[in-house]
Write a protein that holds these residues in place. Structure first.
Motif, PDB file in Angstrom:
ATOM      1  N   ALA A 153       0.831  -1.205   0.000  1.00 18.56           N
ATOM      2  CA  ALA A 153       0.000   0.000   0.000  1.00 18.56           C
ATOM      3  C   ALA A 153       0.865   1.254   0.000  1.00 18.56           C
ATOM      4  CB  ALA A 153      -0.927  -0.001   1.213  1.00 18.56           C
ATOM      5  N   ALA A 154       1.927   1.254   0.799  1.00 18.30           N
ATOM      6  CA  ALA A 154       2.818   2.417   0.852  1.00 18.30           C
ATOM      7  C   ALA A 154       3.552   2.605  -0.470  1.00 18.30           C
ATOM      8  CB  ALA A 154       3.821   2.256   1.995  1.00 18.30           C
ATOM      9  N   LEU A 155       3.974   1.510  -1.094  1.00 18.25           N
ATOM     10  CA  LEU A 155       4.671   1.607  -2.373  1.00 18.25           C
ATOM     11  C   LEU A 155       3.727   2.074  -3.477  1.00 18.25           C
ATOM     12  CD1 LEU A 155       7.148   1.277  -4.098  1.00 18.25           C
ATOM     13  CD2 LEU A 155       6.717  -1.178  -4.209  1.00 18.25           C
ATOM     14  N   ARG A 156       2.482   1.602  -3.446  1.00 18.57           N
ATOM     15  CA  ARG A 156       1.490   2.056  -4.425  1.00 18.57           C
ATOM     16  C   ARG A 156       1.320   3.575  -4.349  1.00 18.57           C
ATOM     17  NH1 ARG A 156      -3.986   0.728  -2.313  1.00 18.57           N
ATOM     18  NH2 ARG A 156      -3.352   2.532  -1.072  1.00 18.57           N
ATOM     19  N   ASP A 157       1.207   4.095  -3.129  1.00 12.30           N
ATOM     20  CA  ASP A 157       1.021   5.536  -2.956  1.00 12.30           C
ATOM     21  C   ASP A 157       2.237   6.309  -3.457  1.00 12.30           C
ATOM     22  OD1 ASP A 157      -1.423   4.977  -1.853  1.00 12.30           O
ATOM     23  OD2 ASP A 157      -0.762   5.214   0.231  1.00 12.30           O
ATOM     24  N   LYS A 158       3.430   5.758  -3.246  1.00 16.46           N
ATOM     25  CA  LYS A 158       4.638   6.413  -3.736  1.00 16.46           C
ATOM     26  C   LYS A 158       4.667   6.410  -5.260  1.00 16.46           C
ATOM     27  CE  LYS A 158       9.686   6.041  -3.803  1.00 16.46           C
ATOM     28  NZ  LYS A 158       9.808   5.882  -5.269  1.00 16.46           N
ATOM     29  N   LEU A 159       4.323   5.271  -5.858  1.00 11.22           N
ATOM     30  CA  LEU A 159       4.362   5.169  -7.320  1.00 11.22           C
ATOM     31  C   LEU A 159       3.326   6.076  -7.979  1.00 11.22           C
ATOM     32  CD1 LEU A 159       4.913   1.338  -7.898  1.00 11.22           C
ATOM     33  CD2 LEU A 159       6.565   3.189  -8.213  1.00 11.22           C
ATOM     34  N   GLN A 160       2.200   6.317  -7.314  1.00 14.97           N
ATOM     35  CA  GLN A 160       1.192   7.217  -7.871  1.00 14.97           C
ATOM     36  C   GLN A 160       1.775   8.589  -8.126  1.00 14.97           C
ATOM     37  OE1 GLN A 160      -2.009   6.915  -4.997  1.00 14.97           O
ATOM     38  NE2 GLN A 160      -3.125   5.438  -6.244  1.00 14.97           N
ATOM     39  N   VAL A 161       2.732   8.984  -7.305  1.00 21.24           N
ATOM     40  CA  VAL A 161       3.378  10.286  -7.443  1.00 21.24           C
ATOM     41  C   VAL A 161       4.658  10.172  -8.263  1.00 21.24           C
ATOM     42  CG1 VAL A 161       4.396  12.235  -6.197  1.00 21.24           C
ATOM     43  CG2 VAL A 161       2.487  10.985  -5.186  1.00 21.24           C
ATOM     44  N   ASP A 162       5.443   9.164  -7.961  1.00 23.39           N
ATOM     45  CA  ASP A 162       6.795   9.044  -8.489  1.00 23.39           C
ATOM     46  C   ASP A 162       6.865   8.415  -9.879  1.00 23.39           C
ATOM     47  OD1 ASP A 162       9.587   9.093  -8.460  1.00 23.39           O
ATOM     48  OD2 ASP A 162       9.722   7.115  -7.559  1.00 23.39           O
ATOM     49  N   ASP A 163       6.089   7.373 -10.120  1.00 21.95           N
ATOM     50  CA  ASP A 163       6.171   6.640 -11.385  1.00 21.95           C
ATOM     51  C   ASP A 163       4.806   6.059 -11.745  1.00 21.95           C
ATOM     52  OD1 ASP A 163       6.930   5.218 -13.613  1.00 21.95           O
ATOM     53  OD2 ASP A 163       8.725   4.361 -12.694  1.00 21.95           O
TER      54      ASP A 163
END
Length: 201
Positions: free
Chosen positions: A40-50
């Motif tokens: 879940a945390a990685l998904r949120d990061k990827l929404q912004v980052d990649d």
């Protein structure tokens, strides 16, 4: 002038949001949190980052519920290296999944079972490595190296499981092991590319 100020303010807000999402991921990784929490945390990061990488992941059919299995896709890739998955390799992958608190009754566990029965596409394996590399990249070098090493060690366990197959008795162990070790080496190299480490680190 006003437009420029607003643009700077929007950029500052975006940068702050990105830092917050990255901090959440770092915290989850450092806590050695459950794979679903890290997902879940990685998904949120990827929404912004990649967002493009996130979109490709979703197009492969990966959902929030099955994302923990996606993190273990390299283990499945090693299991398939010999052309088929042995019962020992299957149990090793699933045992490692249970060890990472993936509930046998969960969609993620069912996804792993499915992948072990029917080989996923190379695209799925490649994308999983990209996602893992992106997740590990937020960590300081020593922690990142430790994460990669832990995953590669798990891949080695799957490769070693091939040795308990009946093919060992027929003198085929060396060939199977060589094929699987080659895949482990490729996974190791890909995880370290772009993270500031050499493959031999």
């Amino acid at each position: 002038m006003t437009k420029g100020i607003l643009g700077d303010r929007e950029k500052a807000l975006e940068d702050n949001y990105f830092r917050q999402e990255e901090a959440k991921l770092v915290e989850k990784l450092r806590q050695n949190a459950r794979l679903d929490e890290i997902a879940a945390a990685l998904r949120d990061k990827l929404q912004v980052d990649d967002p493009e990488l996130l979109m490709r992941t979703r197009q492969l059919g990966v959902t929030v519920e099955t994302a923990p299995a996606f993190f273990l896709a390299p283990l499945v890739q090693v299991a398939w290296a010999g052309g088929s998955v042995t019962s020992s390799e299957r149990e090793t992958v699933l045992g490692l999944a249970r060890g990472r608190e993936i509930d046998p009754a969960s969609p993620a566990y069912a996804q792993l079972v499915s992948w072990l029965e029917s080989k996923p596409s190379d695209e799925l394996f490649d994308t999983a490595l990209e996602v893992l590399r992106s997740g590990f990249s937020v960590l300081p070098p020593d922690e990142r190296r430790a994460r990669v090493t832990t995953l590669v060690d798990a891949c080695h366990k799957v490769a070693e499981a091939a040795g308990s197959h009946v093919a060992t008795l027929l003198g085929m162990r060396q060939d199977v092991t060589r094929a699987e070790e080659s895949v482990v080496e490729t996974i190791n190299n890909k995880l370290r590319i772009g993270t500031g480490e050499s493959a031999s680190d």
